[in-house]
Scaffold this motif. Structure first.
Motif, PDB file in Angstrom:
ATOM      1  N   TYR A 302       0.849  -1.190   0.000  1.00 35.08           N
ATOM      2  CA  TYR A 302       0.000   0.000   0.000  1.00 35.08           C
ATOM      3  C   TYR A 302       0.889   1.245   0.000  1.00 35.08           C
ATOM      4  O   TYR A 302       2.117   1.148   0.198  1.00 35.08           O
ATOM      5  CB  TYR A 302      -0.884   0.002   1.253  1.00 35.08           C
ATOM      6  CG  TYR A 302      -2.009  -1.017   1.214  1.00 35.08           C
ATOM      7  CD1 TYR A 302      -3.244  -0.695   0.674  1.00 35.08           C
ATOM      8  CD2 TYR A 302      -1.817  -2.308   1.702  1.00 35.08           C
ATOM      9  CE1 TYR A 302      -4.279  -1.630   0.627  1.00 35.08           C
ATOM     10  CE2 TYR A 302      -2.835  -3.255   1.650  1.00 35.08           C
ATOM     11  CZ  TYR A 302      -4.063  -2.907   1.119  1.00 35.08           C
ATOM     12  OH  TYR A 302      -5.079  -3.828   1.064  1.00 35.08           O
ATOM     13  N   VAL A 306       0.098   4.226   4.809  1.00 36.10           N
ATOM     14  CA  VAL A 306      -0.854   3.263   5.366  1.00 36.10           C
ATOM     15  C   VAL A 306      -0.181   2.481   6.491  1.00 36.10           C
ATOM     16  O   VAL A 306       0.894   1.904   6.311  1.00 36.10           O
ATOM     17  CB  VAL A 306      -1.369   2.300   4.283  1.00 36.10           C
ATOM     18  CG1 VAL A 306      -2.249   1.216   4.896  1.00 36.10           C
ATOM     19  CG2 VAL A 306      -2.126   3.073   3.211  1.00 36.10           C
ATOM     20  N   GLY A 335       4.087   0.565   4.482  1.00 36.05           N
ATOM     21  CA  GLY A 335       2.936   0.234   3.656  1.00 36.05           C
ATOM     22  C   GLY A 335       2.867  -1.208   3.208  1.00 36.05           C
ATOM     23  O   GLY A 335       1.878  -1.608   2.582  1.00 36.05           O
ATOM     24  N   VAL A 360      -7.127  -8.751  -0.709  1.00 35.87           N
ATOM     25  CA  VAL A 360      -7.268  -7.291  -0.829  1.00 35.87           C
ATOM     26  C   VAL A 360      -8.708  -6.865  -0.548  1.00 35.87           C
ATOM     27  O   VAL A 360      -8.947  -5.859   0.131  1.00 35.87           O
ATOM     28  CB  VAL A 360      -6.803  -6.830  -2.228  1.00 35.87           C
ATOM     29  CG1 VAL A 360      -7.187  -5.372  -2.463  1.00 35.87           C
ATOM     30  CG2 VAL A 360      -5.300  -7.019  -2.377  1.00 35.87           C
ATOM     31  N   SER A 364     -10.012  -4.415   2.500  1.00 35.18           N
ATOM     32  CA  SER A 364     -10.811  -3.208   2.254  1.00 35.18           C
ATOM     33  C   SER A 364     -12.076  -3.187   3.099  1.00 35.18           C
ATOM     34  O   SER A 364     -12.569  -2.113   3.466  1.00 35.18           O
ATOM     35  CB  SER A 364     -11.154  -3.106   0.765  1.00 35.18           C
ATOM     36  OG  SER A 364     -12.059  -4.130   0.375  1.00 35.18           O
ATOM     37  N   TRP A 370      -8.569   2.678   3.874  1.00 30.26           N
ATOM     38  CA  TRP A 370      -7.317   2.465   3.154  1.00 30.26           C
ATOM     39  C   TRP A 370      -7.509   2.726   1.660  1.00 30.26           C
ATOM     40  O   TRP A 370      -8.557   2.390   1.084  1.00 30.26           O
ATOM     41  CB  TRP A 370      -6.833   1.042   3.334  1.00 30.26           C
ATOM     42  CG  TRP A 370      -6.177   0.782   4.666  1.00 30.26           C
ATOM     43  CD1 TRP A 370      -6.143   1.613   5.738  1.00 30.26           C
ATOM     44  CD2 TRP A 370      -5.468  -0.398   5.048  1.00 30.26           C
ATOM     45  NE1 TRP A 370      -5.460   1.025   6.774  1.00 30.26           N
ATOM     46  CE2 TRP A 370      -5.027  -0.211   6.376  1.00 30.26           C
ATOM     47  CE3 TRP A 370      -5.166  -1.592   4.396  1.00 30.26           C
ATOM     48  CZ2 TRP A 370      -4.306  -1.187   7.067  1.00 30.26           C
ATOM     49  CZ3 TRP A 370      -4.445  -2.559   5.073  1.00 30.26           C
ATOM     50  CH2 TRP A 370      -4.010  -2.355   6.395  1.00 30.26           C
ATOM     51  N   THR A 372      -6.426   2.000  -2.412  1.00 25.51           N
ATOM     52  CA  THR A 372      -6.138   0.759  -3.123  1.00 25.51           C
ATOM     53  C   THR A 372      -4.632   0.490  -3.062  1.00 25.51           C
ATOM     54  O   THR A 372      -3.822   1.413  -2.889  1.00 25.51           O
ATOM     55  CB  THR A 372      -6.575   0.850  -4.588  1.00 25.51           C
ATOM     56  OG1 THR A 372      -5.914   1.974  -5.200  1.00 25.51           O
ATOM     57  CG2 THR A 372      -8.082   1.024  -4.684  1.00 25.51           C
ATOM     58  N   PRO A 373      -4.231  -0.779  -3.166  1.00 27.05           N
ATOM     59  CA  PRO A 373      -2.794  -1.090  -3.154  1.00 27.05           C
ATOM     60  C   PRO A 373      -2.050  -0.401  -4.287  1.00 27.05           C
ATOM     61  O   PRO A 373      -2.631  -0.017  -5.305  1.00 27.05           O
ATOM     62  CB  PRO A 373      -2.767  -2.613  -3.322  1.00 27.05           C
ATOM     63  CG  PRO A 373      -4.119  -3.074  -2.867  1.00 27.05           C
ATOM     64  CD  PRO A 373      -5.070  -1.990  -3.246  1.00 27.05           C
TER      65      PRO A 373
END
Length: 447
Positions: A302, A306, A335, A360, A364, A370, A372-373
């Motif tokens: 991320y 994050v 991250g 993922v 979420s 958070w 998005t990656p």
């Protein structure tokens, strides 16, 4: 005396360090191009990640003792934190268990009494079970009386919600075996070690560096500084036996003579080396009955801002079980989240893209704020160890071999040997130390 250690994982290195500290000449033969076995670092781009996210406990006394023996300050490689568990679910409020700074086992009792997110009924139900864990009269070494963790919990009238929220995640984390088949004896032994002796035994120890730098690299330096030799890319093909004694090994490249040989390799590899010799028939039969369980680690990158609230958070009601923030405890991988999925399950049938997408999506739901990656699901790093640990099932004690093999000079080390512990880093280190000490004791007697 010259000792060959076949296998440069944590068990083999622990045996070699213990022997080297006693002035014994040791040669470590490792088939891979690096040391560490199933607990090592791997390269991913410009980063070093681990081939599985590991956690140590304050109760891991053999591991911590060897670090001190090698001159490695604990604080340089490990970050110690008092036990504080945070469990999150998309379906219910957070569960938080924090052990206060009180003497053991009072810290555990107060931590459960004050646990957030558990009903009073659940908290009170856990207390008699804790008393059973801490009871001095617990008959933990009678394999015939071993029962599954599920049966043990039922006998102690644990509510289904408490099993789902607390005992099931702990069982998978400690034994990597589903509680329906997991050994209650081994489970209770680890819990007792963590909670019955000293308060800091229950501390969580997070790696400040990659796993290779925690133990394998310092071990190599220690062994070589004490006259030992480390040889990589050296696969042992056969044992050299004569007159009911081992005299060395034959590798892909050469024959190496020794007074003792320690096999610190997985059960399947041990079977391959031992099966040609009738003297080991009973051992190979037992090794063939030891099954294994998988562990998957999914690395998701991320943006660097994050962060988790703490280095490790448990996840409930999801495929993902634990998430580690690799930017919070010194590794400086801001991250980067390591998501761990222990034991068997439907996730093992998913391809990498489907599994990373699942992880993922679950993250979420748990952490809706958070972003998005950084990379899409297809770029996530997934490490699947299909034989990550031996299956710590009921009655496993009857299958686990001792260090000494029935041929003079032949020895076993590995987390699957008779240490009383599950397949943890401490179990591996303990097996190596036990093997080295048994070898030294026998050699002194025979000498």
């Amino acid at each position: 005396m010259h000792v060959i250690v076949t296998g440069g994982g944590w068990a083999g290195l622990a045996a070699a360090v213990e022997l080297s500290s006693r002035g014994i000449c040791v040669t470590v033969l490792e088939a891979a191009p690096q040391l560490g076995g199933r607990a090592r670092h791997v390269s991913h781009g410009h980063q070093l990640i681990d081939n599985g996210q590991h956690l140590l406990l304050g109760a891991y006394r053999d591991t911590l003792r060897l670090l001190r023996l090698m001159g490695v300050p604990e604080t340089t490689v490990l970050q110690r934190q008092p036990l504080h568990l945070l469990l999150k679910s998309p379906r219910q409020p957070d569960v938080r268990i924090r052990c206060p700074t009180l003497p053991a086992p009072l810290h555990l009792i107060m931590g459960l009494v004050r646990a957030e997110g558990l009903t009073m009924v659940d908290r009170l139900a856990a207390l008699p079970l804790c008393r059973s864990i801490l009871a001095a009269g617990f008959r933990e070494n009678n394999t015939a009386r071993d029962i599954s963790v599920a049966t043990w919990l039922a006998r102690h009238k644990q509510p289904p919600t408490l099993i789902r929220i607390l005992w099931q995640p702990l069982c998978l984390a400690i034994l990597n075996t589903p509680l329906e088949s997991a050994s209650s004896q081994v489970f209770v032994r680890v819990l007792r070690d963590a909670f019955a002796r000293q308060r800091d035994d229950s501390d969580l120890l997070f790696s400040r560096v990659d796993l290779g730098s925690v133990f394998p690299t310092p071990a190599q330096h220690f062994i070589e500084a004490h006259g030992g030799t480390i040889m990589l890319n050296q696969r042992v093909k056969r044992l050299h036996l004569h007159d009911k004694a081992v005299h060395g090994v034959i590798t892909t490249h050469q024959e190496i003579h020794a007074d003792h040989v320690i096999l610190a390799i997985p059960p399947v590899a041990c079977q391959r080396l031992l099966e040609p010799h009738a003297e080991f028939h009973s051992i190979t039969q037992r090794l063939a009955r030891i099954h294994h369980e998988p562990i998957c680690t999914v690395y998701v990158q991320y943006p660097s801002h994050v962060k988790l609230e703490m280095p490790m958070i448990g996840l409930l009601d999801t495929t993902s079980q634990w998430v580690f923030d690799r930017g919070l405890y010194g590794i400086e991988q801001a991250g980067l989240m390591a998501v761990v999925i222990s034991g068997p399950g439907e996730h093992m049938a998913l391809n990498n893209h489907a599994l990373s997408t699942c992880v993922v999506n679950e993250l979420s739901q748990i952490f809706p704020d958070w972003p998005t990656p950084v990379h899409d699901a297809a770029s996530a790093v997934i490490i699947r160890e299909k034989r990550a640990t031996f299956s710590c099932q009921t009655g496993i004690g009857s299958l686990r071999p001792t260090s000494a093999l029935p041929i003079r000079g032949a020895w076993l080390a590995g987390d699957y040997t008779d240490t009383g512990y599950p397949a943890t880093l401490e179990g591996a280190v303990r097996s190596g130390v036990q093997c080295a000490r048994a070898l030294l004791d026998q050699d002194n007697v025979s000498g």
